[in-house]
Design an enzyme around this catalytic site. Structure first.
Site, PDB file in Angstrom:
ATOM      1  N   GLU A  65       0.836  -1.203   0.000  1.00 61.04           N
ATOM      2  CA  GLU A  65       0.000   0.000   0.000  1.00 61.04           C
ATOM      3  C   GLU A  65       0.870   1.253   0.000  1.00 61.04           C
ATOM      4  O   GLU A  65       1.917   1.287   0.638  1.00 61.04           O
ATOM      5  CB  GLU A  65      -0.892  -0.039   1.258  1.00 61.04           C
ATOM      6  CG  GLU A  65      -1.933   1.047   1.327  1.00 61.04           C
ATOM      7  CD  GLU A  65      -2.841   0.899   2.567  1.00 61.04           C
ATOM      8  OE1 GLU A  65      -3.287  -0.225   2.879  1.00 61.04           O
ATOM      9  OE2 GLU A  65      -3.081   1.921   3.220  1.00 61.04           O
ATOM     10  N   ASP A  67       0.224   5.354   0.604  1.00 64.56           N
ATOM     11  CA  ASP A  67      -0.848   6.223   1.103  1.00 64.56           C
ATOM     12  C   ASP A  67      -0.566   7.704   1.128  1.00 64.56           C
ATOM     13  O   ASP A  67       0.462   8.127   1.660  1.00 64.56           O
ATOM     14  CB  ASP A  67      -1.090   5.935   2.602  1.00 64.56           C
ATOM     15  CG  ASP A  67      -1.715   4.609   2.861  1.00 64.56           C
ATOM     16  OD1 ASP A  67      -2.523   4.168   2.056  1.00 64.56           O
ATOM     17  OD2 ASP A  67      -1.377   4.026   3.916  1.00 64.56           O
ATOM     18  N   GLU A  69      -2.838  10.606   2.997  1.00 61.34           N
ATOM     19  CA  GLU A  69      -4.048  10.857   3.783  1.00 61.34           C
ATOM     20  C   GLU A  69      -4.014  12.304   4.255  1.00 61.34           C
ATOM     21  O   GLU A  69      -2.980  12.769   4.744  1.00 61.34           O
ATOM     22  CB  GLU A  69      -4.132   9.930   4.999  1.00 61.34           C
ATOM     23  CG  GLU A  69      -4.464   8.501   4.612  1.00 61.34           C
ATOM     24  CD  GLU A  69      -4.748   7.621   5.819  1.00 61.34           C
ATOM     25  OE1 GLU A  69      -5.668   6.795   5.737  1.00 61.34           O
ATOM     26  OE2 GLU A  69      -4.048   7.762   6.837  1.00 61.34           O
ATOM     27  N   HIS A  82      -0.474  13.028   5.741  1.00 54.17           N
ATOM     28  CA  HIS A  82       0.061  11.822   6.382  1.00 54.17           C
ATOM     29  C   HIS A  82       0.406  10.835   5.262  1.00 54.17           C
ATOM     30  O   HIS A  82      -0.427  10.581   4.398  1.00 54.17           O
ATOM     31  CB  HIS A  82      -1.055  11.296   7.295  1.00 54.17           C
ATOM     32  CG  HIS A  82      -0.792  10.005   7.973  1.00 54.17           C
ATOM     33  ND1 HIS A  82      -0.365   9.931   9.270  1.00 54.17           N
ATOM     34  CD2 HIS A  82      -0.937   8.729   7.556  1.00 54.17           C
ATOM     35  CE1 HIS A  82      -0.251   8.662   9.634  1.00 54.17           C
ATOM     36  NE2 HIS A  82      -0.592   7.911   8.606  1.00 54.17           N
ATOM     37  N   THR A  83       1.622  10.299   5.252  1.00 57.45           N
ATOM     38  CA  THR A  83       1.996   9.329   4.208  1.00 57.45           C
ATOM     39  C   THR A  83       2.472   8.032   4.868  1.00 57.45           C
ATOM     40  O   THR A  83       2.956   8.041   6.002  1.00 57.45           O
ATOM     41  CB  THR A  83       3.142   9.857   3.312  1.00 57.45           C
ATOM     42  OG1 THR A  83       4.316  10.040   4.110  1.00 57.45           O
ATOM     43  CG2 THR A  83       2.770  11.169   2.644  1.00 57.45           C
ATOM     44  N   ASN A  84       2.310   6.936   4.130  1.00 53.29           N
ATOM     45  CA  ASN A  84       2.784   5.655   4.661  1.00 53.29           C
ATOM     46  C   ASN A  84       3.061   4.720   3.489  1.00 53.29           C
ATOM     47  O   ASN A  84       2.515   4.901   2.399  1.00 53.29           O
ATOM     48  CB  ASN A  84       1.723   5.042   5.594  1.00 53.29           C
ATOM     49  CG  ASN A  84       2.311   4.099   6.640  1.00 53.29           C
ATOM     50  OD1 ASN A  84       3.490   3.747   6.598  1.00 53.29           O
ATOM     51  ND2 ASN A  84       1.476   3.681   7.580  1.00 53.29           N
ATOM     52  N   ARG A  93       5.414   3.147   8.696  1.00 51.41           N
ATOM     53  CA  ARG A  93       6.449   3.957   8.057  1.00 51.41           C
ATOM     54  C   ARG A  93       5.900   5.355   7.778  1.00 51.41           C
ATOM     55  O   ARG A  93       5.996   5.873   6.672  1.00 51.41           O
ATOM     56  CB  ARG A  93       6.876   3.310   6.747  1.00 51.41           C
ATOM     57  CG  ARG A  93       7.443   1.924   6.923  1.00 51.41           C
ATOM     58  CD  ARG A  93       8.137   1.480   5.644  1.00 51.41           C
ATOM     59  NE  ARG A  93       8.785   0.196   5.815  1.00 51.41           N
ATOM     60  CZ  ARG A  93       8.344  -0.954   5.301  1.00 51.41           C
ATOM     61  NH1 ARG A  93       7.244  -0.978   4.569  1.00 51.41           N
ATOM     62  NH2 ARG A  93       8.995  -2.070   5.514  1.00 51.41           N
ATOM     63  N   GLU A  94       5.325   5.965   8.804  1.00 47.22           N
ATOM     64  CA  GLU A  94       4.641   7.239   8.621  1.00 47.22           C
ATOM     65  C   GLU A  94       5.611   8.419   8.503  1.00 47.22           C
ATOM     66  O   GLU A  94       6.589   8.504   9.231  1.00 47.22           O
ATOM     67  CB  GLU A  94       3.713   7.523   9.810  1.00 47.22           C
ATOM     68  CG  GLU A  94       2.652   6.474  10.054  1.00 47.22           C
ATOM     69  CD  GLU A  94       3.122   5.302  10.907  1.00 47.22           C
ATOM     70  OE1 GLU A  94       4.324   5.251  11.265  1.00 47.22           O
ATOM     71  OE2 GLU A  94       2.286   4.438  11.217  1.00 47.22           O
ATOM     72  N   TRP A 159      -9.110  10.055  16.009  1.00 50.16           N
ATOM     73  CA  TRP A 159      -7.649  10.228  16.001  1.00 50.16           C
ATOM     74  C   TRP A 159      -7.138  11.359  15.112  1.00 50.16           C
ATOM     75  O   TRP A 159      -6.021  11.858  15.310  1.00 50.16           O
ATOM     76  CB  TRP A 159      -6.946   8.929  15.588  1.00 50.16           C
ATOM     77  CG  TRP A 159      -7.279   8.475  14.177  1.00 50.16           C
ATOM     78  CD1 TRP A 159      -8.351   7.709  13.819  1.00 50.16           C
ATOM     79  CD2 TRP A 159      -6.578   8.781  12.961  1.00 50.16           C
ATOM     80  NE1 TRP A 159      -8.348   7.515  12.448  1.00 50.16           N
ATOM     81  CE2 TRP A 159      -7.263   8.156  11.906  1.00 50.16           C
ATOM     82  CE3 TRP A 159      -5.418   9.516  12.671  1.00 50.16           C
ATOM     83  CZ2 TRP A 159      -6.860   8.252  10.576  1.00 50.16           C
ATOM     84  CZ3 TRP A 159      -4.996   9.599  11.340  1.00 50.16           C
ATOM     85  CH2 TRP A 159      -5.721   8.970  10.305  1.00 50.16           C
ATOM     86  N   GLY A 163      -4.848  14.541  17.382  1.00 54.48           N
ATOM     87  CA  GLY A 163      -4.874  13.237  18.028  1.00 54.48           C
ATOM     88  C   GLY A 163      -6.256  12.803  18.509  1.00 54.48           C
ATOM     89  O   GLY A 163      -6.357  11.903  19.336  1.00 54.48           O
ATOM     90  N   ARG A 237       9.860   5.197  19.848  1.00 51.27           N
ATOM     91  CA  ARG A 237       8.875   4.248  19.362  1.00 51.27           C
ATOM     92  C   ARG A 237       9.506   2.903  18.989  1.00 51.27           C
ATOM     93  O   ARG A 237       8.850   1.870  18.981  1.00 51.27           O
ATOM     94  CB  ARG A 237       8.204   4.870  18.138  1.00 51.27           C
ATOM     95  CG  ARG A 237       7.154   4.021  17.508  1.00 51.27           C
ATOM     96  CD  ARG A 237       6.508   4.792  16.372  1.00 51.27           C
ATOM     97  NE  ARG A 237       5.739   3.912  15.542  1.00 51.27           N
ATOM     98  CZ  ARG A 237       5.366   4.191  14.300  1.00 51.27           C
ATOM     99  NH1 ARG A 237       5.718   5.354  13.756  1.00 51.27           N
ATOM    100  NH2 ARG A 237       4.666   3.347  13.601  1.00 51.27           N
TER     101      ARG A 237
END
Ligand SMILES: *[C@@H]1O[C@H](CO)[C@@H](O)[C@H](O)[C@H]1NC(C)=O
Length: 250
Positions: A65, A67, A69, A82-84, A93-94, A159, A163, A237
């Site tokens: 995928e 993305d 967003e 927002h990408t992934n 992998r944001e 979210w 957030g 993280r």
């Protein structure tokens, strides 16, 4: 696909308890590599709580995928892009960005370059993110599963905005995002075969396209000035160490 599409997010107040609602479309064709452009005009005004997604995805539990967003916000507060990238069902992998233009005032072109060596996200001609093929160090790269193009507009107020602190204001509904001038310079996949042959004409130069020096400088400029989150810098993280591709990609 129609040349212009509007997605609506419409709920009356008594339906707010619905966990998910929205609208979307998908491409008829499946693609394996391509240079894909879409012009999008995002929800104007108070778009807090809404997410407009534009992405490529394959099927199955080990899907790939790519993305884009767009996380809505209160009037005058900035959207977050927002990408992934998922490969073989694994994402995390944001990278997130603020934009240097108002994405609601006009249509802007959002593009994905996807070839066997790299995935590059573009805002018009400006590259904002590059995900390189790092198979040589054991990272799966999306290159075997054909993907469709999808877009949707949905409620994600648990979210999306600050957030989840800022909720969707349904008195502002319907929320409308518009799409036009979809263009796929791509290898169409059908019956197990690609429309691109090994002696494809030079028109598919995107199949080996890479960022030139000017492109790399632009990418650095965006990442320095507009990137607000990068998984490759999220040391807390990933206490076991940053994902391996982080040391080989920017
Ligand atoms: C919304 O605006 C606030 C305040 O400027 C900002 O902190 C936040 O990053 C913006 N975007 C989203 C999606 O929350």
């Amino acid at each position: 696909m129609a040349s212009m599409l509007h997605l609506f997010l419409l709920l009356s107040c008594f339906m707010v308890a619905a966990t998910a609602s929205g609208s979307g479309f998908q491409s008829k064709n499946e693609y394996l590599f391509g240079k894909i452009d879409m012009q999008i005009k995002l929800v104007a005004g108070n778009s807090a709580g809404t997410v407009a997604a534009y992405y490529l995805s394959s099927k199955g539990s080990t899907w790939d995928e790519i993305d884009f967003e767009f996380l809505g916000n209160l009037s005058c507060d900035p959207y977050i892009l927002h990408t992934n990238v998922f490969s073989q069902g694994k994402g995390n992998r944001e990278q997130q960005f603020y934009l240097w233009f108002d994405p609601t005032a006009d249509f802007h072109t959002y593009s994905i370059l996807w070839n066997p060596k790299r995935i590059v996200f573009f805002l018009f001609v400006t590259p904002i993110r590059e995900f390189k093929n790092s198979e040589s160090i054991g990272i799966p790269f999306p290159k075997n599963q054909p993907m469709r193009i999808y877009s949707s507009l949905w409620n994600a107020d648990d979210w999306a905005t600050r957030g989840g602190l800022v909720k969707t204001d349904w008195t502002q509904a319907p929320f409308t995002a518009s799409y036009r001038n979809f263009k796929a310079d791509a290898c169409v996949w059908s019956n197990g075969k690609s429309s691109c042959t090994s002696n494809s004409p030079s028109s598919s130069s995107w199949l080996s396209q890479e960022l030139d020096t000017a492109g790399q400088e632009r990418l650095k400029w965006v990442q320095k000035n507009y990137m607000i989150y990068n998984y490759c810098s999220a040391t807390k993280r990933f206490p076991q160490g940053l994902p391996a591709e982080c040391s080989s990609t920017s």
